[in-house]
Enzyme design. Structure first.
Site, PDB file in Angstrom:
ATOM      1  N   SER A   1       0.824  -1.213   0.000  1.00  0.00           N
ATOM      2  CA  SER A   1       0.000   0.000   0.000  1.00  0.00           C
ATOM      3  C   SER A   1       0.860   1.265   0.000  1.00  0.00           C
ATOM      4  O   SER A   1       0.391   2.332  -0.391  1.00  0.00           O
ATOM      5  CB  SER A   1      -0.908   0.010   1.238  1.00  0.00           C
ATOM      6  OG  SER A   1      -1.781  -1.093   1.202  1.00  0.00           O
TER       7      SER A   1
ATOM      8  N   GLU B   1      -4.451  -2.812  -6.954  1.00  0.00           N
ATOM      9  CA  GLU B   1      -4.703  -1.439  -7.421  1.00  0.00           C
ATOM     10  C   GLU B   1      -5.201  -0.553  -6.286  1.00  0.00           C
ATOM     11  O   GLU B   1      -5.989   0.369  -6.500  1.00  0.00           O
ATOM     12  CB  GLU B   1      -5.736  -1.432  -8.548  1.00  0.00           C
ATOM     13  CG  GLU B   1      -5.339  -2.325  -9.701  1.00  0.00           C
ATOM     14  CD  GLU B   1      -4.801  -1.557 -10.871  1.00  0.00           C
ATOM     15  OE1 GLU B   1      -4.632  -0.340 -10.731  1.00  0.00           O
ATOM     16  OE2 GLU B   1      -4.530  -2.188 -11.886  1.00  0.00           O
ATOM     17  N   GLY B   2      -4.755  -0.847  -5.073  1.00  0.00           N
ATOM     18  CA  GLY B   2      -5.198  -0.109  -3.894  1.00  0.00           C
ATOM     19  C   GLY B   2      -6.314  -0.871  -3.216  1.00  0.00           C
ATOM     20  O   GLY B   2      -7.338  -1.186  -3.847  1.00  0.00           O
TER      21      GLY B   2
HETATM   22  P1  TGC Z   1       1.150  11.096  -2.250  1.00  0.00           P
HETATM   23  O1  TGC Z   1       2.130  11.990  -1.558  1.00  0.00           O
HETATM   24  O2  TGC Z   1      -0.293  11.197  -1.929  1.00  0.00           O
HETATM   25  O3  TGC Z   1       1.300  11.263  -3.844  1.00  0.00           O
HETATM   26  C1  TGC Z   1       2.566  11.253  -4.487  1.00  0.00           C
HETATM   27  C2  TGC Z   1       2.403  12.037  -5.782  1.00  0.00           C
HETATM   28  O4  TGC Z   1       1.508  11.336  -6.653  1.00  0.00           O
HETATM   29  C3  TGC Z   1       0.372  12.176  -6.976  1.00  0.00           C
HETATM   30  N1  TGC Z   1      -0.799  11.299  -7.056  1.00  0.00           N
HETATM   31  C4  TGC Z   1      -1.318  10.889  -8.213  1.00  0.00           C
HETATM   32  N2  TGC Z   1      -1.008  11.186  -9.473  1.00  0.00           N
HETATM   33  C5  TGC Z   1      -1.734  10.599 -10.438  1.00  0.00           C
HETATM   34  N3  TGC Z   1      -2.723   9.726 -10.188  1.00  0.00           N
HETATM   35  C6  TGC Z   1      -3.055   9.383  -8.926  1.00  0.00           C
HETATM   36  N4  TGC Z   1      -4.014   8.477  -8.692  1.00  0.00           N
HETATM   37  C7  TGC Z   1      -2.351   9.969  -7.864  1.00  0.00           C
HETATM   38  N5  TGC Z   1      -2.397   9.883  -6.512  1.00  0.00           N
HETATM   39  C8  TGC Z   1      -1.448  10.699  -6.035  1.00  0.00           C
HETATM   40  C9  TGC Z   1       0.313  13.183  -5.872  1.00  0.00           C
HETATM   41  O5  TGC Z   1      -0.339  14.361  -6.277  1.00  0.00           O
HETATM   42  C10 TGC Z   1       1.792  13.423  -5.600  1.00  0.00           C
HETATM   43  O6  TGC Z   1       2.293  14.232  -6.649  1.00  0.00           O
HETATM   44  P2  TGC Z   1       3.514  15.263  -6.392  1.00  0.00           P
HETATM   45  O7  TGC Z   1       3.650  16.021  -7.671  1.00  0.00           O
HETATM   46  O8  TGC Z   1       3.080  16.107  -5.224  1.00  0.00           O
HETATM   47  O9  TGC Z   1       4.715  14.433  -6.074  1.00  0.00           O
HETATM   48  O10 TGC Z   1       1.678   9.604  -2.037  1.00  0.00           O
HETATM   49  P3  TGC Z   1       1.712   8.665  -0.747  1.00  0.00           P
HETATM   50  O11 TGC Z   1       3.082   8.069  -0.653  1.00  0.00           O
HETATM   51  O12 TGC Z   1       1.202   9.403   0.462  1.00  0.00           O
HETATM   52  O13 TGC Z   1       0.711   7.493  -1.134  1.00  0.00           O
HETATM   53  C11 TGC Z   1      -0.627   7.719  -1.287  1.00  0.00           C
HETATM   54  C12 TGC Z   1      -1.410   6.416  -1.573  1.00  0.00           C
HETATM   55  C13 TGC Z   1      -1.463   5.537  -0.351  1.00  0.00           C
HETATM   56  C14 TGC Z   1      -2.806   6.842  -1.920  1.00  0.00           C
HETATM   57  C15 TGC Z   1      -0.804   5.654  -2.766  1.00  0.00           C
HETATM   58  O14 TGC Z   1       0.496   5.339  -2.588  1.00  0.00           O
HETATM   59  C16 TGC Z   1      -1.596   4.434  -3.158  1.00  0.00           C
HETATM   60  O15 TGC Z   1      -2.459   4.574  -4.008  1.00  0.00           O
HETATM   61  N6  TGC Z   1      -1.338   3.205  -2.606  1.00  0.00           N
HETATM   62  C17 TGC Z   1      -1.946   1.980  -3.104  1.00  0.00           C
HETATM   63  C18 TGC Z   1      -0.907   1.212  -3.892  1.00  0.00           C
HETATM   64  C19 TGC Z   1      -1.475   0.579  -5.122  1.00  0.00           C
HETATM   65  O16 TGC Z   1      -2.541   0.882  -5.591  1.00  0.00           O
HETATM   66  N7  TGC Z   1      -0.692  -0.309  -5.702  1.00  0.00           N
HETATM   67  C20 TGC Z   1      -1.098  -0.933  -6.931  1.00  0.00           C
HETATM   68  C21 TGC Z   1       0.028  -1.748  -7.518  1.00  0.00           C
HETATM   69  S1  TGC Z   1      -0.270  -2.204  -9.188  1.00  0.00           S
HETATM   70  C22 TGC Z   1      -1.474  -3.351  -9.131  1.00  0.00           C
HETATM   71  O17 TGC Z   1      -2.026  -3.682  -8.138  1.00  0.00           O
HETATM   72  C23 TGC Z   1      -1.839  -3.937 -10.416  1.00  0.00           C
HETATM   73  S2  TGC Z   1      -3.018  -5.178 -10.385  1.00  0.00           S
HETATM   74  C24 TGC Z   1      -3.312  -5.236 -12.009  1.00  0.00           C
HETATM   75  C25 TGC Z   1      -4.282  -6.230 -12.464  1.00  0.00           C
HETATM   76  O18 TGC Z   1      -3.967  -7.443 -12.439  1.00  0.00           O
HETATM   77  O19 TGC Z   1      -5.368  -5.810 -12.958  1.00  0.00           O
HETATM   78  P1  FAD Z   2      -0.500  -4.256   2.652  1.00  0.00           P
HETATM   79  O1  FAD Z   2      -0.132  -2.947   2.094  1.00  0.00           O
HETATM   80  O2  FAD Z   2       0.469  -4.944   3.543  1.00  0.00           O
HETATM   81  O3  FAD Z   2      -1.896  -4.107   3.416  1.00  0.00           O
HETATM   82  C1  FAD Z   2      -2.373  -5.082   4.342  1.00  0.00           C
HETATM   83  C2  FAD Z   2      -3.625  -4.503   5.003  1.00  0.00           C
HETATM   84  O4  FAD Z   2      -3.289  -3.308   5.691  1.00  0.00           O
HETATM   85  C3  FAD Z   2      -4.709  -4.119   3.984  1.00  0.00           C
HETATM   86  O5  FAD Z   2      -5.976  -4.443   4.516  1.00  0.00           O
HETATM   87  C4  FAD Z   2      -4.575  -2.611   3.884  1.00  0.00           C
HETATM   88  O6  FAD Z   2      -5.797  -1.975   3.528  1.00  0.00           O
HETATM   89  C5  FAD Z   2      -4.155  -2.262   5.303  1.00  0.00           C
HETATM   90  N1  FAD Z   2      -3.447  -0.975   5.355  1.00  0.00           N
HETATM   91  C6  FAD Z   2      -2.245  -0.645   4.808  1.00  0.00           C
HETATM   92  N2  FAD Z   2      -1.948   0.626   5.032  1.00  0.00           N
HETATM   93  C7  FAD Z   2      -2.984   1.147   5.745  1.00  0.00           C
HETATM   94  C8  FAD Z   2      -3.296   2.433   6.254  1.00  0.00           C
HETATM   95  N3  FAD Z   2      -2.475   3.484   6.074  1.00  0.00           N
HETATM   96  N4  FAD Z   2      -4.453   2.586   6.937  1.00  0.00           N
HETATM   97  C9  FAD Z   2      -5.315   1.547   7.090  1.00  0.00           C
HETATM   98  N5  FAD Z   2      -5.082   0.308   6.619  1.00  0.00           N
HETATM   99  C10 FAD Z   2      -3.938   0.121   5.936  1.00  0.00           C
HETATM  100  N6  FAD Z   2       1.176  -5.076  -7.870  1.00  0.00           N
HETATM  101  C11 FAD Z   2       1.901  -4.603  -8.909  1.00  0.00           C
HETATM  102  O7  FAD Z   2       2.758  -3.740  -8.757  1.00  0.00           O
HETATM  103  N7  FAD Z   2       1.684  -5.079 -10.172  1.00  0.00           N
HETATM  104  C12 FAD Z   2       0.772  -6.041 -10.443  1.00  0.00           C
HETATM  105  O8  FAD Z   2       0.584  -6.446 -11.609  1.00  0.00           O
HETATM  106  C13 FAD Z   2       0.013  -6.579  -9.340  1.00  0.00           C
HETATM  107  N8  FAD Z   2      -0.852  -7.613  -9.560  1.00  0.00           N
HETATM  108  C14 FAD Z   2      -1.456  -8.219  -8.471  1.00  0.00           C
HETATM  109  C15 FAD Z   2      -2.179  -9.398  -8.664  1.00  0.00           C
HETATM  110  C16 FAD Z   2      -2.750 -10.051  -7.561  1.00  0.00           C
HETATM  111  C17 FAD Z   2      -3.489 -11.338  -7.773  1.00  0.00           C
HETATM  112  C18 FAD Z   2      -2.623  -9.489  -6.257  1.00  0.00           C
HETATM  113  C19 FAD Z   2      -3.248 -10.153  -5.071  1.00  0.00           C
HETATM  114  C20 FAD Z   2      -1.891  -8.341  -6.075  1.00  0.00           C
HETATM  115  C21 FAD Z   2      -1.280  -7.700  -7.168  1.00  0.00           C
HETATM  116  N9  FAD Z   2      -0.467  -6.574  -6.990  1.00  0.00           N
HETATM  117  C22 FAD Z   2       0.258  -6.054  -8.055  1.00  0.00           C
HETATM  118  C23 FAD Z   2      -0.173  -6.088  -5.639  1.00  0.00           C
HETATM  119  C24 FAD Z   2      -1.296  -5.263  -5.030  1.00  0.00           C
HETATM  120  O9  FAD Z   2      -1.372  -4.005  -5.600  1.00  0.00           O
HETATM  121  C25 FAD Z   2      -1.046  -5.209  -3.517  1.00  0.00           C
HETATM  122  O10 FAD Z   2      -1.333  -6.508  -3.012  1.00  0.00           O
HETATM  123  C26 FAD Z   2      -1.897  -4.157  -2.833  1.00  0.00           C
HETATM  124  O11 FAD Z   2      -1.518  -2.862  -3.242  1.00  0.00           O
HETATM  125  C27 FAD Z   2      -1.820  -4.263  -1.298  1.00  0.00           C
HETATM  126  O12 FAD Z   2      -0.523  -4.391  -0.858  1.00  0.00           O
HETATM  127  P2  FAD Z   2      -0.117  -5.569   0.167  1.00  0.00           P
HETATM  128  O13 FAD Z   2      -0.638  -6.848  -0.390  1.00  0.00           O
HETATM  129  O14 FAD Z   2       1.339  -5.471   0.405  1.00  0.00           O
HETATM  130  O15 FAD Z   2      -0.923  -5.267   1.468  1.00  0.00           O
END
Ligand code: TGC
Ligand code: FAD
Length: 394
Positions: A145, A373-374
């Site tokens: 995350s 994706e979050g």
């Molecule tokens: P923070 O300080 O809030 O933001 C850093 C910079 O990013 C900008 N920003 C964005 N820009 C574009 N789109 C967005 N959605 C944006 N959200 C934030 C923000 O304005 C800032 O810009 P700058 O110019 O000031 O530097 O960052 P933070 O470190 O506090 O984190 C915020 C948080 C927790 C919301 C973010 O890190 C987050 O979204 N965490 C969740 C991680 C996540 O979604 N991982 C996904 C991995 S990929 C995946 O799961 C693929 S699955 C694919 C599949 O199989 O379909």
């Molecule tokens: P963690 O971040 O360890 O979170 C564990 C728990 O803690 C969650 O319930 C979360 O909501 C909670 N938590 C964390 N921080 C906070 C907070 N600040 N406040 C309250 N609660 C919090 N990633 C990629 O980069 N590319 C990919 O293609 C991709 N594909 C994926 C495919 C699959 C099948 C899966 C399962 C995951 C994939 N991911 C990918 C990773 C995915 O994006 C992460 O699993 C996801 O972002 C959560 O991270 P984590 O699993 O490390 O959980």
């Protein structure tokens, strides 16, 4: 064997908001899914195998990078077309949609948006056609995350023409089959940069993740970088910082909001049909008030989500959709779909746990969709920050 009897449900006549082109695109993806994927998907999921032969076909029907301009092999289509495609893919299987949304939103999008002309020309046409499959490496074993704390890093190599990449990414969709990985790593100044890594580069491996109960027909793996020497020209030149990968996520999360609608529609359609066919106590179970309550609530939630998603698509077409609006739709729709899959499975009784129906597979898949994706809670906190102006993450 699971058969596809799906009928679309459009309670508020949303089709009237779509153009003829939108409907044509949606229907052609639906037909392809029905013919090529529905008959085999359950088998692949049961065996936990990725139907790799579908990659080229997904390219051929235009599901890879549909919003990327045609000069780079994309479809040049609008955001609603993209959404409708993701909806049709995910009504079959979330893993199928994952393959397409990673390729389009997480690999082609950053190369198009942050890449050089040379990078666009080299990679986009091959990714659009499905000749190459890509993956997106953001998450690490200790940083999910909170991707901003990543430790994967690049260091300039002696000759100045290369960087040395070290670190590891985890949970990466498509990784075991990908020719190309868009990887996010910190440079020597601690700034996050995107870099294109190709299969075959020495020190780069992609071990498969085994034992998943969810997204079993999607390939997931790790990306391991052990002193990988990557040409500097593979760095995406036009972005630095976390906003790079988060910008890609905005596109992918938008697609997931539509995709989740597809899974929900399939579960609702299956439950509705079953409730009219299954007789208990001498009448269809759909005649019992408790079943009707479930079905009525399902179609209400689906209809609300359809309206939310369509409006988001309009805003996205106009370049006005904010990341927080996208978070709201991703969170709402995936949660809606997971509840419907669960309620729908109950309507099917024991049959609901078998592969005769898609319900249990959707239910298990959506556990990943609500996490990647979050997570559900991270998106809630993004909305919380947006409405209060107060940041819960820092
Ligand atoms: P923070 O300080 O809030 O933001 C850093 C910079 O990013 C900008 N920003 C964005 N820009 C574009 N789109 C967005 N959605 C944006 N959200 C934030 C923000 O304005 C800032 O810009 P700058 O110019 O000031 O530097 O960052 P933070 O470190 O506090 O984190 C915020 C948080 C927790 C919301 C973010 O890190 C987050 O979204 N965490 C969740 C991680 C996540 O979604 N991982 C996904 C991995 S990929 C995946 O799961 C693929 S699955 C694919 C599949 O199989 O379909
Ligand atoms: P963690 O971040 O360890 O979170 C564990 C728990 O803690 C969650 O319930 C979360 O909501 C909670 N938590 C964390 N921080 C906070 C907070 N600040 N406040 C309250 N609660 C919090 N990633 C990629 O980069 N590319 C990919 O293609 C991709 N594909 C994926 C495919 C699959 C099948 C899966 C399962 C995951 C994939 N991911 C990918 C990773 C995915 O994006 C992460 O699993 C996801 O972002 C959560 O991270 P984590 O699993 O490390 O959980």
């Amino acid at each position: 064997m699971y058969t596809d009897k799906f009928e679309y449900h459009d309670y508020y006549l949303m089709d009237e908001l779509l153009t003829d082109e939108h409907k044509l695109i949606r229907d052609s993806v639906r037909q392809w899914v029905k013919k090529e994927v529905s008959p085999i998907i359950e088998d692949y999921a049961q065996k936990a195998e990725f139907p790799v032969h579908l990659v080229k076909q997904l390219g051929e029907i235009g599901c890879f990078g549909p919003t990327i301009p045609t000069e780079y092999g994309g479809g040049g289509l609008d955001q609603i077309s993209y959404g409708l495609m993701m909806m049709e893919l995910e009504r079959c299987d979330s893993g199928l949609r994952s393959t397409a949304s990673v390729q389009g939103s997480l690999v082609m999008y950053p190369i198009y948006t942050y890449g050089s002309k040379e990078q666009r020309r080299k990679y986009l046409p091959k990714l659009a056609s499905g000749e190459w499959l890509g993956c997106f490496g953001l998450t690490e074993p200790s940083h999910g995350s909170d991707p901003g704390s990543m430790i994967t890093n690049i260091k300039d190599a002696d000759d100045g023409k290369h960087v040395i990449l070290n670190g590891a990414k985890m949970w990466i969709s498509n990784a075991p089959f990908a020719q190309v990985a868009v990887v996010w790593a910190k440079n020597e100044a601690g700034k996050i940069q995107g870099i294109i890594v190709e299969r075959g580069m020495e020190g780069f491996t992609t071990p498969t993740t085994h034992g998943k109960w969810s997204l079993r027909a999607s390939a997931t793996g790790e990306l391991v970088f052990d002193n990988v020497k990557v040409p500097k020209e593979n760095i995406l030149p036009n972005v630095q910082g976390l906003k790079g990968p988060l910008g890609c996520l905005s596109s992918a999360r938008y697609g997931i909001a539509w995709g989740a609608l597809g899974a929900a529609l399939d579960c609702y359609d299956t439950a509705l049909r079953y409730s009219k066919e299954r007789i208990q106590f001498g009448k269809p179970i759909g005649q019992f008030q408790l079943t009707q309550k479930k079905l009525a609530e399902m179609i209400t939630e689906i209809t609300k989500a359809q309206l939310l998603t369509w409006r988001l698509g309009v805003l996205k077409n106009e370049g006005r959709a904010t990341p927080a609006q996208i978070s709201m739709a991703k969170r709402n729709n995936v949660n809606m779909a997971i509840q419907i899959a669960r309620e729908g499975r109950q309507i099917l009784g024991g049959m609901g746990i078998t592969g005769e129906y898609s319900m249990m597979r959707h239910s298990m898949n959506l556990e990943s969709v609500i996490t990647y994706e979050g997570t559900h809670d991270i998106h809630l906190l993004i909305t919380g920050q947006d409405v209060t102006g107060l940041n819960a993450f820092k």
